[in-house]
Design a protein around this motif. Structure first.
Motif, PDB file in Angstrom:
ATOM      1  N   PRO A 154       0.824  -1.219   0.000  1.00 17.22           N
ATOM      2  CA  PRO A 154       0.000   0.000   0.000  1.00 17.22           C
ATOM      3  C   PRO A 154       0.852   1.260   0.000  1.00 17.22           C
ATOM      4  N   ARG A 155       0.301   2.321  -0.575  1.00 20.32           N
ATOM      5  CA  ARG A 155       1.029   3.578  -0.698  1.00 20.32           C
ATOM      6  C   ARG A 155       0.208   4.727  -0.115  1.00 20.32           C
ATOM      7  N   THR A 156       0.923   5.695   0.399  1.00 18.28           N
ATOM      8  CA  THR A 156       0.325   6.956   0.779  1.00 18.28           C
ATOM      9  C   THR A 156       1.132   8.058   0.102  1.00 18.28           C
ATOM     10  N   ILE A 157       0.752   9.316   0.294  1.00 18.20           N
ATOM     11  CA  ILE A 157       1.535  10.395  -0.306  1.00 18.20           C
ATOM     12  C   ILE A 157       2.772  10.661   0.561  1.00 18.20           C
ATOM     13  N   ALA A 158       3.793  11.224  -0.044  1.00 15.15           N
ATOM     14  CA  ALA A 158       5.064  11.427   0.665  1.00 15.15           C
ATOM     15  C   ALA A 158       5.062  12.689   1.519  1.00 15.15           C
ATOM     16  N   ARG A 159       4.239  13.676   1.153  1.00 14.75           N
ATOM     17  CA  ARG A 159       4.216  14.924   1.926  1.00 14.75           C
ATOM     18  C   ARG A 159       2.848  15.581   1.807  1.00 14.75           C
ATOM     19  N   PRO A 160       2.473  16.402   2.767  1.00  7.20           N
ATOM     20  CA  PRO A 160       1.156  17.051   2.732  1.00  7.20           C
ATOM     21  C   PRO A 160       1.041  18.038   1.567  1.00  7.20           C
ATOM     22  N   MET A 161      -0.171  18.226   1.095  1.00 11.14           N
ATOM     23  CA  MET A 161      -0.467  19.195   0.038  1.00 11.14           C
ATOM     24  C   MET A 161      -1.814  19.849   0.349  1.00 11.14           C
ATOM     25  N   GLU A 162      -2.004  21.068  -0.181  1.00 12.30           N
ATOM     26  CA  GLU A 162      -3.289  21.755  -0.033  1.00 12.30           C
ATOM     27  C   GLU A 162      -3.796  22.232  -1.387  1.00 12.30           C
ATOM     28  N   VAL A 163      -5.113  22.153  -1.560  1.00 15.72           N
ATOM     29  CA  VAL A 163      -5.750  22.686  -2.766  1.00 15.72           C
ATOM     30  C   VAL A 163      -6.994  23.463  -2.330  1.00 15.72           C
ATOM     31  N   SER A 164      -7.267  24.565  -3.012  1.00 14.18           N
ATOM     32  CA  SER A 164      -8.405  25.420  -2.640  1.00 14.18           C
ATOM     33  C   SER A 164      -9.161  25.877  -3.883  1.00 14.18           C
ATOM     34  N   ALA A 165     -10.448  26.119  -3.687  1.00 15.16           N
ATOM     35  CA  ALA A 165     -11.303  26.661  -4.753  1.00 15.16           C
ATOM     36  C   ALA A 165     -12.620  27.095  -4.105  1.00 15.16           C
ATOM     37  N   PRO A 166     -13.454  27.863  -4.809  1.00 15.47           N
ATOM     38  CA  PRO A 166     -14.762  28.213  -4.256  1.00 15.47           C
ATOM     39  C   PRO A 166     -15.562  26.960  -3.917  1.00 15.47           C
ATOM     40  N   GLY A 167     -16.390  27.050  -2.886  1.00 19.86           N
ATOM     41  CA  GLY A 167     -17.166  25.904  -2.444  1.00 19.86           C
ATOM     42  C   GLY A 167     -18.208  25.467  -3.458  1.00 19.86           C
ATOM     43  N   THR A 168     -18.529  24.177  -3.406  1.00 25.29           N
ATOM     44  CA  THR A 168     -19.555  23.646  -4.296  1.00 25.29           C
ATOM     45  C   THR A 168     -20.923  24.190  -3.931  1.00 25.29           C
ATOM     46  N   PHE A 169     -21.227  24.217  -2.636  1.00 21.09           N
ATOM     47  CA  PHE A 169     -22.529  24.680  -2.170  1.00 21.09           C
ATOM     48  C   PHE A 169     -22.441  26.019  -1.437  1.00 21.09           C
ATOM     49  N   SER A 170     -21.287  26.669  -1.527  1.00 17.02           N
ATOM     50  CA  SER A 170     -21.106  28.002  -0.915  1.00 17.02           C
ATOM     51  C   SER A 170     -20.135  28.768  -1.793  1.00 17.02           C
ATOM     52  N   ASN A 222     -19.407  31.646  -2.547  1.00 17.50           N
ATOM     53  CA  ASN A 222     -18.704  32.864  -2.148  1.00 17.50           C
ATOM     54  C   ASN A 222     -17.638  32.614  -1.084  1.00 17.50           C
ATOM     55  N   ALA A 223     -17.438  31.351  -0.731  1.00 20.09           N
ATOM     56  CA  ALA A 223     -16.429  30.987   0.275  1.00 20.09           C
ATOM     57  C   ALA A 223     -15.367  30.099  -0.357  1.00 20.09           C
ATOM     58  N   ILE A 224     -14.106  30.345  -0.048  1.00 15.89           N
ATOM     59  CA  ILE A 224     -13.020  29.505  -0.529  1.00 15.89           C
ATOM     60  C   ILE A 224     -12.894  28.309   0.407  1.00 15.89           C
ATOM     61  N   ARG A 225     -12.922  27.114  -0.162  1.00 16.48           N
ATOM     62  CA  ARG A 225     -12.804  25.883   0.601  1.00 16.48           C
ATOM     63  C   ARG A 225     -11.461  25.212   0.309  1.00 16.48           C
ATOM     64  N   THR A 226     -10.879  24.618   1.337  1.00 14.94           N
ATOM     65  CA  THR A 226      -9.541  24.032   1.214  1.00 14.94           C
ATOM     66  C   THR A 226      -9.547  22.561   1.612  1.00 14.94           C
ATOM     67  N   LEU A 227      -8.844  21.758   0.835  1.00 14.14           N
ATOM     68  CA  LEU A 227      -8.581  20.361   1.181  1.00 14.14           C
ATOM     69  C   LEU A 227      -7.097  20.247   1.530  1.00 14.14           C
ATOM     70  N   ARG A 228      -6.802  19.684   2.681  1.00 13.85           N
ATOM     71  CA  ARG A 228      -5.429  19.402   3.055  1.00 13.85           C
ATOM     72  C   ARG A 228      -5.222  17.892   3.001  1.00 13.85           C
ATOM     73  N   LEU A 229      -4.332  17.458   2.125  1.00  9.91           N
ATOM     74  CA  LEU A 229      -4.053  16.039   1.933  1.00  9.91           C
ATOM     75  C   LEU A 229      -2.848  15.663   2.781  1.00  9.91           C
ATOM     76  N   GLU A 230      -3.000  14.635   3.616  1.00  9.40           N
ATOM     77  CA  GLU A 230      -1.915  14.251   4.515  1.00  9.40           C
ATOM     78  C   GLU A 230      -1.623  12.755   4.409  1.00  9.40           C
ATOM     79  N   ILE A 236      -7.739  13.265   4.348  1.00  6.02           N
ATOM     80  CA  ILE A 236      -8.112  14.544   3.734  1.00  6.02           C
ATOM     81  C   ILE A 236      -8.837  15.384   4.778  1.00  6.02           C
ATOM     82  N   LYS A 237      -8.257  16.519   5.139  1.00  5.80           N
ATOM     83  CA  LYS A 237      -8.875  17.410   6.108  1.00  5.80           C
ATOM     84  C   LYS A 237      -9.603  18.530   5.370  1.00  5.80           C
ATOM     85  N   LEU A 238     -10.834  18.807   5.824  1.00  7.58           N
ATOM     86  CA  LEU A 238     -11.667  19.823   5.194  1.00  7.58           C
ATOM     87  C   LEU A 238     -12.060  20.861   6.224  1.00  7.58           C
ATOM     88  N   ASP A 239     -12.222  22.097   5.777  1.00  8.61           N
ATOM     89  CA  ASP A 239     -12.628  23.154   6.685  1.00  8.61           C
ATOM     90  C   ASP A 239     -14.143  23.327   6.744  1.00  8.61           C
TER      91      ASP A 239
END
Length: 344
Positions: A48-64, A66-74, A142-145
């Motif tokens: 099994p594999r996981t990612i080697a280091r954390p990463m973050e990606v952001s974009a406007p929310g699907t259901f909001s 006007n708010a920027i939503r972020t996913l933190r991959l760990e 995956i951490k979500l705000d």
């Protein structure tokens, strides 16, 4: 054991047999637009594999929108993919599993996962968790705000790029592969068919034959492919689609309903199909015809349901005609309910 066994349909898990036979006949009449079925399958992964280091990606929310939503991959050693709401103190991570599916949406069709409290949920997870079935990452946190994930302009392209940029790290253990014990099928709500065959002996290939059939600009589209790096990267950039009428209703009457009031669909992040032409520019052109709807359906919707098989990776052969999130999730649920999965 569930259902009756019918010639050509295998074990029917849900739906009327004669309607299924008609659906299979209609499916067979659709010409193949793009055929990548001769490609090599993804290589076998032993550990099994996981990612080697954390990463973050952001974009406007699907259901909001006007708010920027972020996913933190760990990276994580926990087996499988997990979603954790960082905005809810002491909330348990939600495992990506058929056991944690709450709903597949009503006004806006989407897979919602939940664990424990009704507040601890994440909506429209399919475009995230499809990567579990399409990329070589078995364990991920995956951490979500919020419970509202970001909506990207090109399918899940930014998320795929983030995972690839993170690199990989091997973990202890062994990757497990599963298939169905026998051919199974069910009728979809729109009189289509979802049919799954076991993988060939000695094969770890996932082969998909997908048809979209709409009475609008999308029309009939059929693609065949092997799930591997080329097909997944190609399909992961395809946007979800909606009709011009639905887009209009969401922007007007939809403002009365919480589920669609702040829906962030726009002409960049969704494909909008009118009666005879698209309202915006379609992608995934092949021989002058856009196959974006078929690629999105097969890669970012159908693979998401397979990601709900949390013990390992799924292999086999799938026919998908007029499918959707509800029959996808229902199929996986019934595979578990009737003990129809077997380890390869």
């Amino acid at each position: 054991m569930a259902g009756q066994i019918q010639d050509g349909l295998g074990r029917v898990l849900e739906g009327n047999v004669s309607m299924l036979e008609k659906a299979m006949s209609a499916f067979g009449e659709v010409a193949v637009d793009q055929d990548w079925s001769a490609d090599e399958p993804a290589p076998r992964i032993e550990k099994p594999r996981t990612i080697a280091r954390p990463m973050e990606v952001s974009a406007p929310g699907t259901f909001s929108k006007n708010a920027i939503r972020t996913l933190r991959l760990e990276p994580t050693e926990m087996s499988g993919w997990w979603l954790q709401r960082s905005d809810i103190p002491d909330s348990l991570p939600i495992k990506v599993s058929i056991r944690n599916v709450w709903t597949t949406g009503e006004i806006v069709s989407n897979i919602v996962l939940r664990s424990g409290s009704s507040h601890n949920y994440v909506r429209l997870v399919e475009h995230i968790i499809a990567l579990k079935a399409g990329m070589d990452v078995d364990n991920l946190l995956i951490k979500l705000d919020s419970g509202d994930p970001p909506l990207f302009n090109e399918g899940s392209k930014e998320l795929v790029e983030a995972i690839n940029s993170a690199g990989r790290k091997e973990l202890e253990g062994k990757v497990r592969y599963f298939t169905v014990k026998e051919r199974v099928s069910l009728l979809t709500p729109h009189n289509g068919v979802l049919l799954i065959d076991p993988a060939d002996e000695g094969s770890l290939s996932l082969d998909i034959d997908c048809v979209r059939d709409f009475p609008n600009a999308i029309g009939k589209q059929r693609i065949r492919f092997v799930n591997n790096e080329r097909s997944f990267l190609h399909g992961s950039t395809a946007r979800t689609n909606t009709t011009a009428r639905q887009k209009f209703l969401v922007s007007t009457v939809g403002k009365l309903f919480p589920e669609s009031r702040n829906l962030g669909y726009n002409s960049k992040n969704v494909l909008i199909a009118g009666k005879s032409k698209y309202s915006n520019t379609p992608t995934h052109m092949h021989e002058g015809k856009s196959l974006e709807a078929a690629w999105h359906r097969a890669v970012l919707d159908l693979l998401a349901a397979l990601a709900l098989i949390d013990e390992g990776r799924f292999v086999g052969k799938i026919i998908d005609y007029k499918g959707g999130h509800y029959p996808d999730v229902e199929m996986v649920k019934l595979l578990y309910a009737h003990d129809l999965l077997v380890e390869v």
